[in-house]
Design an enzyme around this catalytic site. Structure first.
Site, PDB file in Angstrom:
ATOM      1  N   GLU A  96      14.614  34.677  33.547  1.00  0.00           N
ATOM      2  CA  GLU A  96      14.787  33.311  34.363  1.00  0.00           C
ATOM      3  C   GLU A  96      15.044  32.205  33.332  1.00  0.00           C
ATOM      4  OE1 GLU A  96      11.482  34.015  36.832  1.00  0.00           O
ATOM      5  OE2 GLU A  96      12.560  34.376  38.621  1.00  0.00           O
ATOM      6  N   CYS A 139      14.732  18.301  31.825  1.00  0.00           N
ATOM      7  CA  CYS A 139      14.459  19.210  30.607  1.00  0.00           C
ATOM      8  C   CYS A 139      14.780  20.660  31.015  1.00  0.00           C
ATOM      9  CB  CYS A 139      12.979  18.839  30.793  1.00  0.00           C
ATOM     10  SG  CYS A 139      11.969  20.113  29.536  1.00  0.00           S
ATOM     11  N   CYS A 164      10.358  32.305  23.272  1.00  0.00           N
ATOM     12  CA  CYS A 164      10.574  31.373  21.967  1.00  0.00           C
ATOM     13  C   CYS A 164       9.799  32.332  20.826  1.00  0.00           C
ATOM     14  CB  CYS A 164       9.740  30.163  22.160  1.00  0.00           C
ATOM     15  SG  CYS A 164      10.194  29.095  20.747  1.00  0.00           S
ATOM     16  N   CYS A 218       3.954  28.593  18.410  1.00  0.00           N
ATOM     17  CA  CYS A 218       3.097  27.479  18.268  1.00  0.00           C
ATOM     18  C   CYS A 218       1.850  27.644  19.095  1.00  0.00           C
ATOM     19  CB  CYS A 218       3.733  26.261  18.753  1.00  0.00           C
ATOM     20  SG  CYS A 218       5.153  25.732  17.655  1.00  0.00           S
ATOM     21  N   CYS A 237       1.135  26.288  22.594  1.00  0.00           N
ATOM     22  CA  CYS A 237       2.405  26.519  23.900  1.00  0.00           C
ATOM     23  C   CYS A 237       2.341  27.785  24.740  1.00  0.00           C
ATOM     24  CB  CYS A 237       3.580  26.166  23.168  1.00  0.00           C
ATOM     25  SG  CYS A 237       4.833  26.151  23.963  1.00  0.00           S
ATOM     26  N   GLY A 255      12.191  27.540  24.577  1.00  0.00           N
ATOM     27  CA  GLY A 255      13.101  27.846  23.344  1.00  0.00           C
ATOM     28  C   GLY A 255      13.240  26.707  22.193  1.00  0.00           C
ATOM     29  N   GLU A 256      13.512  27.311  21.158  1.00  0.00           N
ATOM     30  CA  GLU A 256      13.841  26.665  20.032  1.00  0.00           C
ATOM     31  C   GLU A 256      15.322  26.177  19.814  1.00  0.00           C
ATOM     32  OE1 GLU A 256      12.350  24.603  18.140  1.00  0.00           O
ATOM     33  OE2 GLU A 256      13.965  24.207  16.724  1.00  0.00           O
ATOM     34  N   SER A 282      15.112  18.618  20.822  1.00  0.00           N
ATOM     35  CA  SER A 282      13.664  18.519  20.446  1.00  0.00           C
ATOM     36  C   SER A 282      13.637  19.814  19.507  1.00  0.00           C
ATOM     37  CB  SER A 282      12.600  18.429  21.304  1.00  0.00           C
ATOM     38  OG  SER A 282      11.350  18.667  21.055  1.00  0.00           O
ATOM     39  N   LEU A 291       6.002  16.970  15.593  1.00  0.00           N
ATOM     40  CA  LEU A 291       5.211  16.913  14.444  1.00  0.00           C
ATOM     41  C   LEU A 291       3.786  17.428  14.556  1.00  0.00           C
ATOM     42  CD1 LEU A 291       5.860  15.885  11.717  1.00  0.00           C
ATOM     43  CD2 LEU A 291       4.912  13.357  12.230  1.00  0.00           C
ATOM     44  N   CYS A 325       4.972  19.707  29.758  1.00  0.00           N
ATOM     45  CA  CYS A 325       5.380  20.031  28.081  1.00  0.00           C
ATOM     46  C   CYS A 325       4.577  21.254  27.860  1.00  0.00           C
ATOM     47  CB  CYS A 325       5.270  18.731  27.239  1.00  0.00           C
ATOM     48  SG  CYS A 325       6.113  17.354  27.448  1.00  0.00           S
TER      49      CYS A 325
HETATM   50  N1  SAH Z   1      10.886  24.155  20.800  1.00  0.00           N
HETATM   51  C1  SAH Z   1      11.186  22.762  20.767  1.00  0.00           C
HETATM   52  C2  SAH Z   1      11.398  22.258  22.354  1.00  0.00           C
HETATM   53  C3  SAH Z   1      10.374  22.908  23.292  1.00  0.00           C
HETATM   54  S1  SAH Z   1       8.718  22.160  23.211  1.00  0.00           S
HETATM   55  C4  SAH Z   1      10.072  22.036  20.219  1.00  0.00           C
HETATM   56  O1  SAH Z   1       9.357  22.581  19.620  1.00  0.00           O
HETATM   57  O2  SAH Z   1      10.204  20.659  19.923  1.00  0.00           O
HETATM   58  C5  SAH Z   1       8.747  20.698  23.870  1.00  0.00           C
HETATM   59  C6  SAH Z   1       7.573  19.839  23.380  1.00  0.00           C
HETATM   60  O3  SAH Z   1       6.478  19.907  24.211  1.00  0.00           O
HETATM   61  C7  SAH Z   1       7.096  19.861  21.792  1.00  0.00           C
HETATM   62  O4  SAH Z   1       7.188  18.384  21.389  1.00  0.00           O
HETATM   63  C8  SAH Z   1       6.074  20.408  21.925  1.00  0.00           C
HETATM   64  O5  SAH Z   1       5.138  20.109  20.993  1.00  0.00           O
HETATM   65  C9  SAH Z   1       5.206  20.011  23.259  1.00  0.00           C
HETATM   66  N2  SAH Z   1       4.308  20.838  23.601  1.00  0.00           N
HETATM   67  C10 SAH Z   1       4.413  22.332  23.596  1.00  0.00           C
HETATM   68  N3  SAH Z   1       3.286  22.793  24.096  1.00  0.00           N
HETATM   69  C11 SAH Z   1       2.642  21.814  24.562  1.00  0.00           C
HETATM   70  C12 SAH Z   1       1.280  21.433  25.593  1.00  0.00           C
HETATM   71  N4  SAH Z   1       0.630  22.773  25.940  1.00  0.00           N
HETATM   72  N5  SAH Z   1       1.061  20.365  26.115  1.00  0.00           N
HETATM   73  C13 SAH Z   1       1.912  19.458  25.481  1.00  0.00           C
HETATM   74  N6  SAH Z   1       2.918  19.457  24.657  1.00  0.00           N
HETATM   75  C14 SAH Z   1       3.327  20.642  24.457  1.00  0.00           C
END
Ligand code: SAH
Length: 377
Positions: free
Chosen positions: A98, A113, A120, A124, A127, A167-168, A199, A232, A351
């Site tokens: 999905e 969004c 992904c 990270c 995430c 995803g990235e 992003s 960042l 996010c």
């Molecule tokens: N892969 C891309 C887009 C997906 S993440 C990227 O890394 O930018 C989108 C945003 O959500 C990023 O800025 C990431 O740092 C933030 N993010 C990821 N996990 C999060 C969390 N658990 N709480 C708040 N922000 C988060």
């Protein structure tokens, strides 16, 4: 019989080439293709036989109808948290894959969004999506289908698109760029490039490729005005490497170089530096000072995102007081910044909370049985 092409995955120029071939006059498909494209994105309809442009050529209408398909993915779930809600679209016939997309109300319109991949690869640590691993890239058509569904099936006034879902985007950049061309087309959904944000986790080659496209105007085949956000999340390499494995490949010095190459179309434009605030990890006054130093030469807006804990997260969200303190200190240091609200965290739609671990579990069981049937990471 070849499979019909997913019409949502084609730019208007690509559609014109295909239609020209069906017409028997390659290079002469623009007139009919433009009519189909306009009807598709204005009336959510794919029915060339009803268009006056095909009136004197019903044979062509039939060939066009058979050559393409408008098959919107089924909505398999919807979870709301006030005005913010996420919806799931099934992307593969038999499997349980999905996409997840989140509708976020802004002042007068809504932001969508979108996901660029299912899962992904970036890993990270904070995430949720990372926990499910990588399942597959989405096609341009599957990315556009998320916006199409939100606008026409759910009736949401989407005027802003952010590639901040699962995803990235730089890991699937061909599809992402094609989707952006389709979404911003003047005869289609007309989402301005200034209202589309990509992003990235901080892939330097990905940023440079996007930067090159963003130098040129739309009419010249470019994506001028497109907005860039970079996750960042840390003020120095030590903290960033502890949170984001990508920092081992593209460190913060390299990232700054890429930041500085981003074409800012207007004097008040900026690159968005996303910074997830995690208690005790990157939220201290010393971090704010280092961050302001790092960004000194960059025209950036820091977007502070109070951490939304993923399932079983070892990390916590700082208190609102600590978030406010970090914000104030950055401002005092002359760094432009904003705090992002935590909309959607009640339903794992905020996010970094998108992802379905049940799917990744199914995947690893299936892989153990038959490793050749699934994509490898
Ligand atoms: N892969 C891309 C887009 C997906 S993440 C990227 O890394 O930018 C989108 C945003 O959500 C990023 O800025 C990431 O740092 C933030 N993010 C990821 N996990 C999060 C969390 N658990 N709480 C708040 N922000 C988060």
């Amino acid at each position: 019989m070849p499979q019909p092409l997913d019409i949502l995955g084609l730019t208007r120029a690509e559609l014109a080439i295909e239609v020209g071939i069906l017409h028997g006059k390659p290079g002469k498909g623009a007139y009919h293709a433009d009519a189909v494209f306009k009807d598709l994105y204005e009336n959510a309809r794919f029915a060339p036989e009803l268009l006056p442009e095909f009136g004197d050529n019903p044979g062509l209408a039939e060939r066009v109808r058979d050559h393409f398909r408008l098959a919107l993915p089924d909505i398999t779930g919807r979870q709301g948290d006030g005005d913010t809600f996420k919806f799931l679209l099934k992307v593969d016939g038999e499997s349980a894959l999905e996409t997840e997309s989140v509708v976020i109300p802004m002042k007068a319109y809504k932001t969508l969004c979108v996901s660029s991949q299912v899962g992904c690869k970036m890993g990270c640590r904070f995430c949720e999506t990372a926990q499910m691993g990588f399942l597959r890239n989405l096609t341009a058509g599957e990315i556009v289908a998320q916006v199409f569904t939100a606008r026409f099936v759910l009736g949401e006034p989407i005027e802003n698109v952010v590639f901040m879902g699962m995803g990235e985007p730089t890991d699937n950049l061909d599809a992402v760029i094609r989707a952006i061309r389709i979404l911003s087309d003047q005869r289609g959904l007309r989402i301005p490039l200034r209202s589309i944000t990509v992003s990235t986790v901080g892939s330097v080659p990905g940023i440079l490729r996007l930067a090159e496209a963003a130098q040129l105007r739309l009419q010249e085949g470019g994506l001028r005005g497109l907005r860039l956000a970079v996750s960042l999340n840390a003020p120095d390499d030590a903290v960033r490497s502890s949170l984001m494995p990508v920092n081992g490949t593209h460190d913060m010095a390299a990232l700054k170089g890429a930041f500085l190459k981003w074409p800012l179309a207007r004097p008040d434009d900026f690159v968005l530096a996303e910074y997830v605030l995690i208690a005790g990890v990157n939220d201290g006054p010393e971090h704010a000072r280092l961050l302001a130093d790092y960004l000194r030469e960059v025209r950036a807006c820091v977007n502070l995102i109070p951490y939304n804990p993923r399932n079983d997260s070892p990390y916590a969200r700082p208190t609102p007081e600590r978030v406010a303190e970090f914000f104030r200190l950055l401002q005092d240091l002359g760094q432009y910044c904003r705090i992002r609200g935590t909309k959607g965290d009640g339903v794992m739609a905020a996010c970094g909370q998108l992802g379905n671990r049940a799917v990744s579990r199914k995947k690893s069981h299936a892989e153990a049985r038959n490793p050749s049937t699934l994509e490898t990471v």
